[in-house]
Design an enzyme around this catalytic site. Structure first.
Site, short mmCIF file in Angstrom:
data_model
loop_
_atom_site.label_atom_id
_atom_site.label_comp_id
_atom_site.label_asym_id
_atom_site.label_seq_id
_atom_site.Cartn_x
_atom_site.Cartn_y
_atom_site.Cartn_z
N MET A 178 0.72 -1.32 -0.23
CA MET A 178 0.24 -0.14 -0.09
C MET A 178 0.97 1.43 0.20
O MET A 178 2.08 1.43 0.32
CB MET A 178 -0.85 -0.27 1.21
CG MET A 178 -1.49 -0.82 1.83
SD MET A 178 -2.89 -1.19 2.81
CE MET A 178 -3.69 0.30 2.21
N HIS A 179 -0.03 2.58 -0.34
CA HIS A 179 0.37 4.12 0.04
C HIS A 179 1.90 4.04 -1.02
O HIS A 179 2.34 5.53 -1.28
CB HIS A 179 1.23 3.97 1.15
CG HIS A 179 0.14 3.23 2.61
ND1 HIS A 179 -0.60 3.35 2.80
CD2 HIS A 179 1.10 2.36 3.54
CE1 HIS A 179 -1.23 3.42 4.04
NE2 HIS A 179 -0.16 2.16 4.10
N ASP A 213 -2.45 -5.01 0.40
CA ASP A 213 -2.18 -6.66 0.82
C ASP A 213 -2.83 -7.12 1.79
O ASP A 213 -3.22 -8.10 2.12
CB ASP A 213 -0.54 -6.41 1.31
CG ASP A 213 0.06 -5.27 1.75
OD1 ASP A 213 -0.61 -4.54 2.12
OD2 ASP A 213 0.81 -5.06 2.04
#
Length: 484
Positions: A79-80, A236
């Protein structure tokens, strides 16, 4: 047949799943990280794509008849990460990852500029999130910021290369600080706070919805049918939850992957930013989840293995499956800073209590215990945010170790269950989302719970010793903070 791809930090995993839900084959490709400056962590977006298609190439080579029957593909991803694309759809610079800590000042500026950020996103502004990264780029690389046409998260970039479509799912989008998490839509206010607008964002879908169709070049490459759908997929952790069948409010798990996560499903948007707990959309409509996040879980053991030039399995072997009690050495696992509960990108790791007689086994045990203590911090934060968690399934690479599972049970004071396919949970969850998108089936029928392979329960004498050690360990971060 259904295909799941997990775009991780250390590598890409691909799994092939049959109509009965069984994993027929897996493949993986490694990825490299770059740390060009202190607190920086970057990757080449094209490396994700090349690793993903390479992993599927391996599956297609090993199981050509089965791969030819694939109807749906799901994507999971770290992520991110900020992948900045120009007008030509090409990356303008390396992607800035989830464990990058350079944008602490930008986080403070974002919270000052947008006082409603916590209410909208359900989260504190942390350097790992995507929005502060864009403020950093605007300040330090203005010539690149001016050329940004789209911002994509890692799996969305891989999707774009596979389908030609720029699309993101709700769970991953929730980790950007640009999503109105309760309403499940982009926030024009938060985008404006970082100098962007809706045109810079991909289209949003739910994780179980069709997001796009596989491009003809890959249909031919892998010998597939002509109408292979690609699901919205998931970040995830949400994908791991789908793989574990964690789709009912109250379901919980502990992930010991590169990072660590304590995860709980909720039936409503339940923010608790004061505790540095994340509140995100789940991968299915009408569900959300809370997370406590450790930035260096299995990564801590991997770091030690690298420093000692010894494979992790060899480091663990002399310790066996149980230890009598805590190591005399204590370890702070803050190698990449920490999120929950400290929200401190500058936090550093440390060993405390080293002596001339200290041996390798005590240091290895201290690393396992330090991560378990950090997981207890996360468990406590989630307990304060909502109801207590009574048990957890254990997933991620760290779940391979019976010793680590027992230490977690003793430290957390709750049963810990090691489950079948726990190491590929995110990729399995992605494949399940691909199936839901292709068939429209009921999620409850597809997202079943895996078989539990072993249950580790707290041992009374060890749990008491670990409780005392934990409270001693908790004093270390504030005592060392100013000097690390």
């Amino acid at each position: 047949m259904y295909l799941g791809m997990d775009i991780g930090t250390s590598g890409v995993k691909a799994v092939l799943v049959d109509e009965a839900g069984a994993i027929l084959a897996t493949a993986s490709r490694e990825l490299a990280l770059s740390h060009p400056a202190p607190l920086w962590s970057e990757q080449d977006p094209d490396a994700w794509f090349e690793a993903a298609i390479g992993a599927v190439d391996d599956l297609a080579s090993a199981c050509p008849r089965e791969v030819a029957q694939v109807r749906g593909i799901g994507l999971s991803g770290q992520m991110h990460g900020a992948s900045l694309l120009g007008d030509d759809g090409r990356p303008l610079r390396p992607a800035i990852l989830w464990n990058d800590g350079r944008s602490q000042a930008e986080c403070a500026a974002l919270e000052r500029y947008c006082p409603s950020l916590h209410a909208i996103t359900g989260n504190l502004a942390m350097p790992g999130f995507t929005a502060p990264k864009l403020l950093w780029v605007a300040r330090h690389e203005p010539e690149i910021f001016q050329r940004v046409a789209k911002v994509l998260l890692p799996k969305a970039y891989v999707r774009y290369r596979l389908t030609g479509e720029m699309v993101e799912d709700m769970s991953d989008a929730a980790g950007t600080l640009w999503l109105d998490v309760g309403q499940r839509r982009w926030s024009a206010l938060l985008l404006r706070a970082t100098g962007l607008d809706l045109h810079h964002m991909p289209r949003l879908v739910e994780g179980s919805e069709v997001s796009a169709h596989l491009a003809p070049v890959f249909v031919r490459r892998w010998g597939l049918g002509n109408d292979v759908v690609v699901a919205g997929g998931a970040g995830d952790c949400a994908a791991s939850a789908i793989g574990l069948g964690a789709i009912t409010p109250g379901d919980a798990f502990l992930s010991l992957g590169t990072s660590g996560v304590m995860f709980r499903v909720t039936d409503q948007f339940a923010p608790a930013p004061a505790l540095a707990v994340h509140a995100f959309c789940h991968a299915l409509p009408g569900l959300w989840h809370q997370m406590g996040v450790m930035l260096s879980a299995a990564a801590s053991l991997a770091w030690l293995a690298s420093v000692m030039a010894t494979p992790a399995t060899e480091l663990l072997m002399p310790l066996g499956d149980t230890v009598d009690g805590p190591s005399p050495v204590k370890f702070l696992p803050y190698l990449n800073g920490e999120r929950t509960p400290h929200n401190d990108a500058a936090a550093a790791g440390a060993f405390i209590g080293l002596r001339a007689a200290t041996g390798r086994d005590q240091i290895v045990q201290a690393v396992l215990e330090g991560v378990a203590f950090a997981a207890r911090d996360n468990l406590a934060a989630l307990g304060h945010a909502s109801s207590d968690i009574a048990e957890v399934d254990l997933v991620g690479g760290g779940s391979r170790s019976a010793l680590w599972a027992q230490i977690c049970a003793d430290v957390l004071g709750i049963p810990v269950h090691r489950v079948e396919e726990g190491e590929v949970g995110a990729a399995l969850g992605a494949a399940r989302l691909g199936r839901l998108a292709a068939t429209g089936e009921n999620a409850g029928e597809v997202c079943t719970r895996p078989r539990r392979l072993a249950t580790f329960t707290p041992r009374a004498s060890a749990a008491a010793a670990y409780d005392e050690a934990y409270h001693s360990w908790r004093k270390l971060y504030p005592a060392l903070k100013e000097n690390l």
